[in-house]
Design a protein around this motif. Structure first.
Motif: not given
Length: 495
Positions: A103-107, A115-120, A122-124
């Motif tokens: 839940t936290l990762v999707v938030m 861009l880095v936070v978005f990609g990480v 998505w992976l997590a």
């Protein structure tokens, strides 16, 4: 040990004991608190507008708050349901920790500007969902399904990384908003390449054909995890396309490709569903088709419609998964069972309701009243109403007069509610770049629409059932890898 060697007790599941672990209760309360905060943020955003930036890492806008409210609500339902469903399990704390972390990762993902936070993120998100699919330790099928899903999710993350890296190299930007400002309107080869990489990442994550295998193999996941997966995780593809709308709208050919990919999955998922006999697999195939519809709407330029679709589909699919156990019955058909036919009068009612629904949608939203892709969006609405009303008329045992009278009285207000939700979300997304312009209507769009309607009506009429070869092909296409399948009830009971 098999199911024949143990004592089976039928009755209500036990309520968690007060002296047990306090983590499930604590996380459940916390996620509902997050939902309240998200609702407050949603109201504030709708009144104030604009975007709230934090150090070029997080950007809270209309899409962020509506997805926060949606994700935390679904997560709260799953947490609350799981307290009873997972009661007594040895790994209950581990399960709740994963669901809350997801839940936290999707938030973070829906708020990420970096861009880095978005990609990480998505992976997590993918790795956490793979862990939930393989939650039961020692279950070979669960381990195989988790391994398969993990490979797909890594491929999706890799494709996303390629797309984000290419965009960063082209524009020199390190944020999503920076890419949107710098991408311009030039459809250069690197931009088209990046758009293709983003579409591939979205297709894998949303289980579009031919990447649906991981979803149909994921039935080993605990039912609450399946609900979270189908109500939230697979929707990430739509969120990705909305976030990078300036990239995918840079060339009409890319938008057409998005619409074609979505249409193929919408029809393919519906076909696959017709040959499945187990409840959860049918729901999985339905998700494949519904995610196709979501991508079609994005490909037509109606990104708000895609978000509205994923939210309403999430509500529907979460309910269906959490109530899937009540749909399993061992019984013989009797004289009261409907034969699936509608008859001339029933057909007339269904068609009239579908056309009236399309007209109502066009009036309330203004889409479909001009010669643009809004016509195709309204066509999707008409076909959806056609299918839903036909199911009601053909597969209920109520007297004909009641069925024919109730169908429009239920369908049309429901469609009006959908139009209202669409308008509200359209207002929230008004500040996002490149999300308010419908795609230009082309001859190819017309050909796709005709092919879509012909195939859809052929499916509704059951024409495909006359081909044994096609039936076998559909069975094989919807069959997960052998090592993820259960062959008997005892194997399921063992774990």
């Amino acid at each position: 040990m098999t199911g024949h060697e143990r004592t089976t007790t039928v009755g209500e599941l036990p309520t968690p004991e007060p002296d047990g672990s306090r983590l499930p209760a604590a996380l459940t309360r916390l996620v509902w608190l997050l939902w309240v905060v998200s609702c407050v943020a949603l109201v504030a955003q709708s009144r104030v507008g604009g975007a709230w930036d934090l150090a070029r890492v997080v950007r809270v806008d209309g899409l962020t708050v509506v997805m926060w409210a949606t994700v935390t609500f679904f997560s709260g339902i799953v947490h609350s349901y799981s307290r009873r469903y997972m009661a007594g399990g040895r790994t209950v704390d581990h399960f709740f920790a994963r669901v809350f972390a997801f839940t936290l990762v999707v938030m973070v993902l829906v708020a990420a500007d970096s861009l880095v936070v978005f990609g990480v993120s998505w992976l997590a998100m993918g790795l956490l969902m793979a862990d939930l699919i393989g939650h039961v330790d020692g279950w070979p099928q669960a381990g195989a399904a988790a391994s398969l899903a993990r490979r797909y999710f890594l491929a999706s993350s890799g494709s996303l990384a390629v797309g984000l890296s290419t965009l960063g190299w082209i524009t020199g930007a390190t944020t999503v908003s920076g890419v949107a400002e710098s991408i311009g309107t030039a459809a250069s080869t690197p931009v088209l390449f990046a758009a293709g990489a983003l579409l591939l990442a979205a297709s894998i994550q949303s289980a579009l054909l031919p990447f649906h295998t991981w979803l149909l193999s994921s039935m080993t996941a605990p039912t609450p995890a399946s609900a979270l997966m189908h109500a939230g995780f697979v929707n990430a593809g739509g969120v990705l396309l909305v976030r990078f709308a300036p990239v995918v709208t840079v060339d009409p050919g890319v938008m057409l490709a998005v619409a074609v990919v979505g249409a193929a999955s919408a029809l393919g998922g519906k076909l696959l569903k017709t040959v499945r006999t187990d409840v959860k697999a049918q729901l999985g195939c339905s998700t494949v088709g519904q995610m196709g519809f979501m991508i079609v709407q994005a490909g037509l330029g109606f990104f708000a419609a895609a978000i509205a679709h994923l939210i309403l589909h999430g509500f529907y699919k979460a309910y269906r998964f959490l109530s899937s156990g009540s749909q399993v019955a061992n019984e013989h058909p009797d004289a009261s069972t409907s034969d699936g036919s509608t008859g001339p009068l029933g057909t007339a009612v269904v068609v009239a309701t579908a056309l009236a629904g399309g007209g109502l949608f066009a009036v309330l939203t203004g889409k479909g009243t001009a010669l643009d892709s809004g016509l195709l969006l309204t066509l999707v609405v008409v076909l959806t109403v056609l299918h839903a009303t036909r199911e009601v008329v053909a597969h209920t045992t109520l007297p004909a007069a009641i069925r024919y009278g109730v169908v429009p009285l239920v369908a049309l207000p429901a469609l009006a509610a959908y139009a209202i939700v669409y308008r509200a979300i359209d207002g929230l997304l008004a500040g996002l770049p490149a999300t308010g312009q419908p795609a230009e209507l082309t001859v190819i769009h017309g050909l796709v629409a005709v092919a879509f309607v012909v195939a859809y009506l052929a499916i509704e009429r059951g024409v495909y059932t006359r081909s044994r070869r096609l039936y076998v092909a559909l069975l094989n296409a919807g069959r997960p890898p052998t090592d993820t399948l259960l062959t008997n009830t005892e194997e399921y009971d063992e774990y």
